[in-house]
Design an enzyme around this catalytic site. Structure first.
Site, PDB file in Angstrom:
ATOM      1  N   SER A   1       1.212   4.252  -3.447  1.00  0.00           N
ATOM      2  CA  SER A   1       1.108   4.739  -2.840  1.00  0.00           C
ATOM      3  C   SER A   1       2.715   6.471  -3.342  1.00  0.00           C
ATOM      4  O   SER A   1       1.709   7.405  -4.329  1.00  0.00           O
ATOM      5  CB  SER A   1       0.677   5.469  -1.587  1.00  0.00           C
ATOM      6  OG  SER A   1       1.906   5.374  -0.323  1.00  0.00           O
TER       7      SER A   1
ATOM      8  N   ALA B   1       0.946  -1.384   0.118  1.00  0.00           N
ATOM      9  CA  ALA B   1       0.249   0.090   0.601  1.00  0.00           C
ATOM     10  C   ALA B   1       0.783   1.378  -0.309  1.00  0.00           C
ATOM     11  O   ALA B   1       1.167   1.917  -0.690  1.00  0.00           O
ATOM     12  CB  ALA B   1      -1.363  -0.231   1.246  1.00  0.00           C
ATOM     13  N   TYR B   2       2.163   1.592   0.946  1.00  0.00           N
ATOM     14  CA  TYR B   2       3.318   2.729   0.244  1.00  0.00           C
ATOM     15  C   TYR B   2       3.558   2.543  -0.322  1.00  0.00           C
ATOM     16  O   TYR B   2       3.250   3.387  -0.877  1.00  0.00           O
ATOM     17  CB  TYR B   2       3.741   2.250   1.963  1.00  0.00           C
ATOM     18  CG  TYR B   2       4.760   3.232   2.501  1.00  0.00           C
ATOM     19  CD1 TYR B   2       4.345   4.877   2.906  1.00  0.00           C
ATOM     20  CD2 TYR B   2       6.363   3.316   1.464  1.00  0.00           C
ATOM     21  CE1 TYR B   2       5.365   5.172   2.950  1.00  0.00           C
ATOM     22  CE2 TYR B   2       6.903   4.204   2.061  1.00  0.00           C
ATOM     23  CZ  TYR B   2       6.162   5.349   2.942  1.00  0.00           C
ATOM     24  OH  TYR B   2       7.222   6.993   2.870  1.00  0.00           O
ATOM     25  N   ALA B   3       3.673   1.623  -1.196  1.00  0.00           N
ATOM     26  CA  ALA B   3       4.352   1.438  -2.633  1.00  0.00           C
ATOM     27  C   ALA B   3       3.910   2.121  -3.641  1.00  0.00           C
ATOM     28  O   ALA B   3       4.282   2.346  -3.905  1.00  0.00           O
ATOM     29  CB  ALA B   3       5.158   0.492  -2.691  1.00  0.00           C
TER      30      ALA B   3
END
Length: 175
Positions: free
Chosen positions: A159, A155-157
């Site tokens: 975003s 999810a972070y990657a």
């Protein structure tokens, strides 16, 4: 405001890179709107003159909050010359641990938040001849973050990878 003095809006200013950027800009004599969803302590930036500092609360995932933050900076300083957007949230959940709500929250803050702050800031900059917008991404997009143990997960990657596309799109649109 002197000819060299600028007004810079810094998100994520309650801690980390955002706080460091706000402090440095104040030390160099610039006007700063230090914005964060968390409260910013009155003495967070040392003995900064109150006439050059505006501490503002902003939820970057909310368009009205972004607009209100920029409006407050313009009301205090007369203009916005730049945005340093450091607000964001981290996620180290692995693909097995992520649900749609979590992924959407990370995207709302990290990606949509970047767009909404840039949009609100660019509107203000248009009226005074332009400015500069700075975003932050992450090395996680180059190392294929899998999450776990504090490492950036999918999810972070996603975003942070989207920030590159957003930067390119806005660079052409606002040029």
């Amino acid at each position: 405001m002197t000819a060299r003095q600028k007004t810079i809006l810094v998100t994520g200013a309650a801690s980390g890179i955002g706080a460091a950027a706000a402090r440095l800009l104040l030390e160099r004599g610039q006007n700063v709107c230090a914005a964060d969803i968390a409260p910013i302590a009155g003495d967070a930036f040392g003995a900064s003159p109150e006439d050059r500092l505006l501490a503002a609360r902003v939820d970057v995932a909310d368009a009205a909050s972004c607009e209100a933050c920029v409006r407050a900076a313009v009301e205090k300083f007369g203009r916005v010359d730049g945005l340093i957007h450091m607000a964001g949230i981290h996620s180290s959940r692995t693909w097995r641990e992520i649900d749609a709500d979590h992924a959407n929250r990370v995207l709302a803050v990290n990606t949509t938040g970047a767009f909404l702050m840039a949009q609100a800031s660019a509107r203000a900059m248009e009226t005074t001849g332009g400015g500069a917008i700075v975003f932050a991404t992450s090395g996680v997009i180059n190392v294929s973050g899998t999450g776990g143990d504090g490492r950036g997960g999918p999810a972070y990657a996603i975003s942070k990878g989207a920030i590159i596309g957003l930067t390119r799109s806005l660079a052409r649109s606002l040029a």
